[in-house]
Design a protein around this motif. Structure first.
Motif, mmCIF file in Angstrom:
data_model
loop_
_atom_site.group_PDB
_atom_site.id
_atom_site.type_symbol
_atom_site.label_atom_id
_atom_site.label_comp_id
_atom_site.label_asym_id
_atom_site.label_seq_id
_atom_site.Cartn_x
_atom_site.Cartn_y
_atom_site.Cartn_z
ATOM 1 N N LEU A 95 0.829 -1.206 0.000
ATOM 2 C CA LEU A 95 0.000 0.000 0.000
ATOM 3 C C LEU A 95 0.865 1.257 0.000
ATOM 4 O O LEU A 95 0.554 2.240 -0.687
ATOM 5 C CB LEU A 95 -0.929 -0.009 1.219
ATOM 6 C CG LEU A 95 -2.005 -1.107 1.242
ATOM 7 C CD1 LEU A 95 -2.771 -1.073 2.560
ATOM 8 C CD2 LEU A 95 -2.966 -0.944 0.065
ATOM 9 N N ILE A 96 1.952 1.217 0.766
ATOM 10 C CA ILE A 96 2.866 2.362 0.784
ATOM 11 C C ILE A 96 3.521 2.533 -0.583
ATOM 12 O O ILE A 96 3.657 3.655 -1.090
ATOM 13 C CB ILE A 96 3.928 2.185 1.885
ATOM 14 C CG1 ILE A 96 3.264 2.231 3.270
ATOM 15 C CG2 ILE A 96 5.005 3.262 1.782
ATOM 16 C CD1 ILE A 96 4.193 1.867 4.408
ATOM 17 N N LEU A 97 3.925 1.417 -1.198
ATOM 18 C CA LEU A 97 4.536 1.480 -2.528
ATOM 19 C C LEU A 97 3.582 2.117 -3.539
ATOM 20 O O LEU A 97 3.987 2.965 -4.351
ATOM 21 C CB LEU A 97 4.934 0.078 -2.983
ATOM 22 C CG LEU A 97 5.580 -0.036 -4.368
ATOM 23 C CD1 LEU A 97 6.847 0.802 -4.442
ATOM 24 C CD2 LEU A 97 5.878 -1.493 -4.698
ATOM 25 N N LYS A 98 2.331 1.736 -3.471
ATOM 26 C CA LYS A 98 1.331 2.323 -4.372
ATOM 27 C C LYS A 98 1.214 3.825 -4.141
ATOM 28 O O LYS A 98 1.135 4.616 -5.095
ATOM 29 C CB LYS A 98 -0.022 1.643 -4.149
ATOM 30 C CG LYS A 98 -1.128 2.159 -5.058
ATOM 31 C CD LYS A 98 -2.447 1.449 -4.780
ATOM 32 C CE LYS A 98 -3.557 2.005 -5.661
ATOM 33 N NZ LYS A 98 -4.870 1.357 -5.359
ATOM 34 N N SER A 99 1.226 4.230 -2.876
ATOM 35 C CA SER A 99 1.135 5.652 -2.550
ATOM 36 C C SER A 99 2.362 6.416 -3.041
ATOM 37 O O SER A 99 2.251 7.538 -3.551
ATOM 38 C CB SER A 99 0.977 5.819 -1.035
ATOM 39 O OG SER A 99 0.849 7.171 -0.683
ATOM 40 N N LEU A 100 3.549 5.815 -2.915
ATOM 41 C CA LEU A 100 4.778 6.448 -3.398
ATOM 42 C C LEU A 100 4.731 6.651 -4.915
ATOM 43 O O LEU A 100 5.175 7.679 -5.434
ATOM 44 C CB LEU A 100 5.990 5.594 -3.026
ATOM 45 C CG LEU A 100 6.346 5.500 -1.538
ATOM 46 C CD1 LEU A 100 7.426 4.447 -1.315
ATOM 47 C CD2 LEU A 100 6.807 6.846 -1.000
ATOM 48 N N LYS A 101 4.176 5.658 -5.605
ATOM 49 C CA LYS A 101 4.081 5.763 -7.066
ATOM 50 C C LYS A 101 3.077 6.838 -7.468
ATOM 51 O O LYS A 101 3.318 7.605 -8.410
ATOM 52 C CB LYS A 101 3.691 4.410 -7.658
ATOM 53 C CG LYS A 101 4.798 3.365 -7.571
ATOM 54 C CD LYS A 101 4.360 2.032 -8.153
ATOM 55 C CE LYS A 101 5.495 1.014 -8.121
ATOM 56 N NZ LYS A 101 5.083 -0.308 -8.657
ATOM 57 N N GLU A 102 1.948 6.886 -6.758
ATOM 58 C CA GLU A 102 0.938 7.895 -7.075
ATOM 59 C C GLU A 102 1.473 9.305 -6.852
ATOM 60 O O GLU A 102 1.143 10.235 -7.594
ATOM 61 C CB GLU A 102 -0.310 7.659 -6.223
ATOM 62 C CG GLU A 102 -1.091 6.405 -6.616
ATOM 63 C CD GLU A 102 -2.234 6.109 -5.660
ATOM 64 O OE1 GLU A 102 -2.309 6.785 -4.598
ATOM 65 O OE2 GLU A 102 -3.039 5.205 -5.957
ATOM 66 N N LYS A 103 2.315 9.458 -5.848
ATOM 67 C CA LYS A 103 2.896 10.773 -5.556
ATOM 68 C C LYS A 103 4.125 11.054 -6.420
ATOM 69 O O LYS A 103 4.695 12.140 -6.365
ATOM 70 C CB LYS A 103 3.264 10.854 -4.066
ATOM 71 C CG LYS A 103 3.500 12.270 -3.552
ATOM 72 C CD LYS A 103 3.649 12.291 -2.048
ATOM 73 C CE LYS A 103 3.964 13.702 -1.540
ATOM 74 N NZ LYS A 103 2.890 14.665 -1.830
ATOM 75 N N ARG A 104 4.541 10.060 -7.213
ATOM 76 C CA ARG A 104 5.688 10.179 -8.118
ATOM 77 C C ARG A 104 6.962 10.568 -7.355
ATOM 78 O O ARG A 104 7.746 11.426 -7.773
ATOM 79 C CB ARG A 104 5.391 11.188 -9.232
ATOM 80 C CG ARG A 104 4.301 10.715 -10.180
ATOM 81 C CD ARG A 104 3.890 11.804 -11.164
ATOM 82 N NE ARG A 104 4.981 12.190 -12.056
ATOM 83 C CZ ARG A 104 5.270 11.577 -13.201
ATOM 84 N NH1 ARG A 104 4.573 10.513 -13.582
ATOM 85 N NH2 ARG A 104 6.261 12.002 -13.969
ATOM 86 N N VAL A 105 7.147 9.900 -6.219
ATOM 87 C CA VAL A 105 8.314 10.183 -5.384
ATOM 88 C C VAL A 105 9.606 9.859 -6.128
ATOM 89 O O VAL A 105 10.580 10.622 -6.075
ATOM 90 C CB VAL A 105 8.224 9.391 -4.057
ATOM 91 C CG1 VAL A 105 9.548 9.457 -3.293
ATOM 92 C CG2 VAL A 105 7.094 9.938 -3.193
ATOM 93 N N ALA A 106 9.641 8.728 -6.833
ATOM 94 C CA ALA A 106 10.850 8.358 -7.572
ATOM 95 C C ALA A 106 11.193 9.413 -8.618
ATOM 96 O O ALA A 106 12.367 9.756 -8.814
ATOM 97 C CB ALA A 106 10.669 6.990 -8.225
ATOM 98 N N ASN A 107 10.178 9.942 -9.299
ATOM 99 C CA ASN A 107 10.419 10.998 -10.287
ATOM 100 C C ASN A 107 10.982 12.257 -9.629
ATOM 101 O O ASN A 107 11.879 12.915 -10.171
ATOM 102 C CB ASN A 107 9.121 11.336 -11.025
ATOM 103 C CG ASN A 107 8.707 10.234 -11.982
ATOM 104 O OD1 ASN A 107 8.437 9.115 -11.572
ATOM 105 N ND2 ASN A 107 8.665 10.541 -13.274
#
Length: 542
Positions: A95-107
């Motif tokens: 769930l945290i990974l999904k949230s990180l992707k939605e927030k585009r943290v890696a970008n």
């Protein structure tokens, strides 16, 4: 006799367990022969409705980040939790990974690496400077012999982007010391669950970024097209591991009639919370360094007598950090070169201040050896953090004796003194006085200091205080305080297992019952119960 047999059985089982641990070390995968700095982005899960959570959120701004990692923190440090505090599912990491992707943290992290502005323009300045800072003396000297020189080191920064990690911390069960029912204390305690993720900066992603690099000479139409293409790039994140630790910080609320010279102003609740968060952050990284290969410092021995290596504060080294030393050995039968564990060393307080770009003349940190054969220049050192605990079990013989156990905790990384231990101990003995058998239990604690006599033996003097208690013939509970001093000698069986023998001296005091009624000296009530005891047993480090 049964208790002695039980103790011997425990020692045999303990040796078997510790030997199995050592075999696991021998079977582990090949140790990498190079080390590159990772970068870390810290995010703290935000639970706005949580009790005391405002204290956590408001004190994150004081956090001091580790010099060991490139600081990839963003302009936000909290992440809205994707689940309620009451959620008990096992898929929190997903769930945290999904949230990180939605927030585009890696970008956002990659954009920081390339200093991307709001118009999509990028720069390699940070990438190049980190590539230079990452370089070792060996890499610097090697680069000097090439035509490209420093440019070779600068370009290496691109590969460091693939070593970008995201640490997500969840502070929960936050309580004041009063709520935790800790007497005479003011402060905070909490549990911290950590989730670690890594950016997958693969060649495909890297090519997409470089193909859409915006240059000054690009036409407005080309710039718009490249900006649109950059916005569509989804940089992958992958889950790595999780860890859990506890944190606390408090001050005593006991008052004293003796004025303390130079006493400081008591810390506020916010200051105590800030210190707890800082300690938790430090422990998070220390624990992750046990699990993640990229986080383990690797270097080579640069000198002996004393053992030295070109690492230090730049790599986050503190006193008593543990390193394994490996030698490359050629096997004629397999025609392969393998790594053999040759010894274990720990860092001394003489830690190099090497927070600088390599020049070929970096200072060195000194180490002391705790196990193994004589080490040589060029042997590979790999950081292998441990919990700093050592559990001893054995049997004492003397006026005070019986089954004995002790836990030693290394304090070096907290106080900067090598081989300094805080210990707690306990013992049990059934012994007859005047034809009546009494059951004695004792427990205490103190300080110990390790003195390395040889590479495989250590003398550890100690002093401490404790309490021994029993029930007299009338079943009245009696106890006495005792002072104990002595020394234990440890001889290595394995790097984490020692046979120990020691001599201690118990000085007992007054005999009192639960109503504080005195019965005289302990060694008078229980004839001769004080004096020297001899210990034999085993000690296991973890």
């Amino acid at each position: 006799m049964k208790k002695i047999s039980f103790t011997l059985l425990f020692l045999v089982c303990a040796i078997g367990f510790a030997t199995a641990q050592s075999k696991d070390v021998a079977k582990m995968l090949k140790v990498p022969d190079t080390y590159n700095r990772s970068s870390v982005t810290l995010l703290v899960l935000d639970f706005p409705g949580d009790y005391h959570y405002n204290f956590v959120r408001n004190n994150l701004k004081t956090l001091v980040f580790s010099d060991k990692y490139y600081n990839n923190n963003l302009n936000y440090i909290t992440l809205n939790s994707p689940y309620e505090r009451s959620y008990i599912g096992t898929n929190k990491a997903d769930l945290i990974l999904k949230s990180l992707k939605e927030k585009r943290v890696a970008n956002d992290i990659v954009a920081k690496w390339y200093s991307m502005d709001s118009q999509g323009k990028m720069s390699l300045d940070l990438v190049h400077s980190r590539g230079m800072f990452n370089a070792t003396d060996e890499a610097f000297l090697e680069a000097k012999t090439t035509k490209r020189g420093n440019a070779q080191l600068e370009d290496f920064g691109n590969r460091l982007i693939d070593m970008s990690y995201v640490v997500v911390a969840d502070f929960y069960d936050i309580k004041s010391m009063e709520e935790a029912k800790v007497k005479d204390s003011r402060g905070w305690q909490a549990n911290v669950q950590t989730y670690l993720y890594k950016i997958d900066f693969n060649e495909e992603i890297r090519n997409k970024i470089y193909d859409n690099w915006i240059f000054d000479e690009d036409t407005p139409e080309v710039k718009d097209s490249k900006r649109a293409a950059l916005a569509k790039i989804e940089i992958p994140l992958v889950f790595v591991t999780t860890s859990m630790n506890t944190a606390s910080e408090s001050v005593s609320t006991k008052t004293t009639s003796i004025p303390l010279v130079g006493s400081k102003k008591p810390k506020t609740d916010d200051e105590l919370m800030a210190k707890m968060i800082q300690d938790a952050y430090n422990e998070i990284l220390y624990n992750l360094e046990m699990k993640v290969e990229d986080f383990k410092v690797i270097t080579s021995i640069n000198g002996v007598n004393p053992i030295r290596a070109k690492i230090g504060k730049k790599e986050g080294i503190k006193t008593d950090y543990r390193f394994f030393a490996y030698e490359y050995v050629y096997d004629e039968k397999s025609n392969l070169t393998t790594q053999k564990l040759r010894g274990v060393v720990r860092s001394t307080p003489k830690i190099a201040d090497n927070v600088q770009v390599a020049t070929g003349k970096s200072p060195t940190t000194e180490f002391y050896q705790t196990c193994g054969r004589r080490l040589q220049n060029g042997y590979l050192l790999q950081q292998r953090n441990d919990f700093g605990g050592e559990l001893s079990a054995g049997y004492e013989i003397g006026e005070i004796g019986g089954i004995y156990g002790r836990l030693d905790l290394r304090m070096g990384r907290y106080v900067g003194v090598k081989a300094l231990f805080l210990y707690i101990e306990g013992g049990y003995e059934s012994k007859a006085y005047n034809t009546v058998t009494f059951k004695f239990t004792r427990y205490g604690g103190g300080l110990a200091k390790g003195l390395q006599l040889t590479r495989n033996s250590e003398l550890r003097p100690y002093v401490g205080l404790g309490l021994e208690e029993t029930k007299n013939a009338s079943q009245v509970k009696q106890s006495t305080l005792y002072f104990k001093g002595g020394a234990n000698l440890g001889i290595n069986i394995k790097h984490n297992v020692q046979l120990i023998g020691g001599v201690g001296y118990y000085m007992t005091g007054d005999t009192k019952d639960e109503n504080d009624v005195s019965y005289g000296d302990w060694d008078t009530v229980y004839d001769g119960r004080s004096g020297m005891s001899i210990l034999a047993g085993i000690r296991i480090g973890f």
